[in-house]
Design an enzyme around this catalytic site. Structure first.
Site, PDB file in Angstrom:
ATOM      1  N   ASP A   1       0.828  -1.217   0.000  1.00 43.07           N
ATOM      2  CA  ASP A   1       0.000   0.000   0.000  1.00 43.07           C
ATOM      3  C   ASP A   1       0.864   1.269   0.000  1.00 43.07           C
ATOM      4  O   ASP A   1       0.647   2.186   0.798  1.00 43.07           O
ATOM      5  CB  ASP A   1      -0.922   0.020   1.231  1.00 43.07           C
ATOM      6  CG  ASP A   1      -1.637  -1.291   1.469  1.00 43.07           C
ATOM      7  OD1 ASP A   1      -2.044  -1.911   0.477  1.00 43.07           O
ATOM      8  OD2 ASP A   1      -1.778  -1.693   2.633  1.00 43.07           O
TER       9      ASP A   1
ATOM     10  N   GLU B   1     -11.328  -1.011  -3.799  1.00 43.95           N
ATOM     11  CA  GLU B   1     -10.661  -0.407  -2.649  1.00 43.95           C
ATOM     12  C   GLU B   1      -9.418   0.339  -3.128  1.00 43.95           C
ATOM     13  O   GLU B   1      -9.130   0.409  -4.319  1.00 43.95           O
ATOM     14  CB  GLU B   1     -10.287  -1.475  -1.613  1.00 43.95           C
ATOM     15  CG  GLU B   1      -9.267  -2.493  -2.107  1.00 43.95           C
ATOM     16  CD  GLU B   1      -8.936  -3.575  -1.093  1.00 43.95           C
ATOM     17  OE1 GLU B   1      -9.676  -3.713  -0.091  1.00 43.95           O
ATOM     18  OE2 GLU B   1      -7.931  -4.293  -1.295  1.00 43.95           O
TER      19      GLU B   1
END
Length: 312
Positions: A14, A196
């Site tokens: 991420d 997401e």
């Protein structure tokens, strides 16, 4: 372009890079232990690779923000530095909610960070952040700040959608949530139905919003939404969703499960995508979330008459 789309910073998922304020490059990401927030600083994008990594916040021992510290993002807005991240409760590990930290000074590496608690929804919004919520990003268009995040709805395994709202302050929304995207296509539904990890970049008169789809196995990939900058971004009809992934696994390049990206610019002012991926389809454990070998990687963004392409 072999220097791109290969491990850049190991075991950092991420990944988020910014150099939009103050001239420095900053890097943050999820660490495999999911127990803290780290930050790096450098004068150049390449310099982040070997830059000293500093822990600026640690999880609580119990209660809110005590487990699954995920996907931090560093942003400068409303006159200060803020960190957006998700975390859960050690006694309820899937109770993911979005939280905000504020830097008390102008130096995010060395000044103190304080907790502002959970992100606050608008007064007329009864729904946002009541369920599994994570992966928030913020961006500014036409002097308006927007907040985009993923939140699950439904029964059973639930569906992860993307929502958008305007911001009143760095930790408060001014409008109710608007559903921006739901997993419509087969490539968004492997394992779980997932949208997401939103990220935003603008180019000329358009805004491009990437997002991650499917579970975190090699099926994980990056999708794309587009809108005109001058349009009402809270109207989902103004967003065009691409029918095929922008970035997906490529065994020939030993690239598996690319996803959860951010955008920055290199020293040549070229747009760069920063994302994580694995170099093998073999996992160290049954649950891919707990395999530490998702590595931060870089790719070049190519702009064409058709819009955005990723060189990989």
């Amino acid at each position: 372009m072999r220097e791109y789309v290969e491990p850049w910073i190991a075991q950092r998922a991420d990944p988020y890079v910014t150099n939009e304020h103050g001239g420095k490059y900053y890097f943050t990401a999820s660490v495999p232990e999911y127990d803290r927030i780290v930050l790096r600083e450098a004068d150049t994008l390449d310099g982040l690779k070997e830059a000293e990594e500093k822990t600026i916040w640690k999880k609580h021992e119990k209660g809110e923000m005590s487990f699954h510290v995920w996907a931090p993002e560093l942003h400068y807005l409303f006159g200060g530095w803020y960190l957006y991240f998700a975390a859960s409760d050690v006694d309820d590990i899937w109770k993911l909610r979005p939280y905000v930290l504020k830097c008390t000074g102008s130096d995010p590496m060395n000044d103190e960070w304080v907790e502002l608690g959970k992100m606050k929804r608008a007064s007329d919004d009864k729904f946002s952040f009541e369920a599994f919520s994570l992966d928030a990003t913020v961006f500014c268009v036409n002097k308006e700040w927007y907040y985009v995040w993923a939140e699950k709805v439904g029964a059973g395994e639930q569906i992860s959608n993307l929502y958008i709202a305007k911001m009143e302050s760095a930790n408060t929304l001014s409008t109710a949530q608007v559903l921006l995207s739901t997993p419509d296509y087969e490539w968004e539904r492997h394992g779980f139905w997932v949208n997401e990890g939103p990220a935003v970049v603008t180019h000329e008169d358009k805004i491009y919003l990437t997002y991650s789809a499917s579970d975190t196995s090699p099926a994980y990939c990056v999708g794309l939404l587009e809108a005109n900058i001058k349009d009402n971004l809270l109207d989902p009809h103004n967003w065009e969703k691409k029918r095929t992934p922008l970035l997906k696994s490529n065994p020939e390049r030993k690239l598996y499960g690319p996803g959860h990206n951010s955008f920055t610019k290199n020293e040549k002012n070229e747009d760069i995508i920063v994302f994580h991926a694995r170099t093998t389809d073999k996992l160290l454990c049954d649950n891919p979330l707990y395999d530490p070998n998702r590595h931060a990687m870089l790719g070049k963004v190519k702009w064409t008459d058709k819009g955005m392409e990723i060189m990989y």
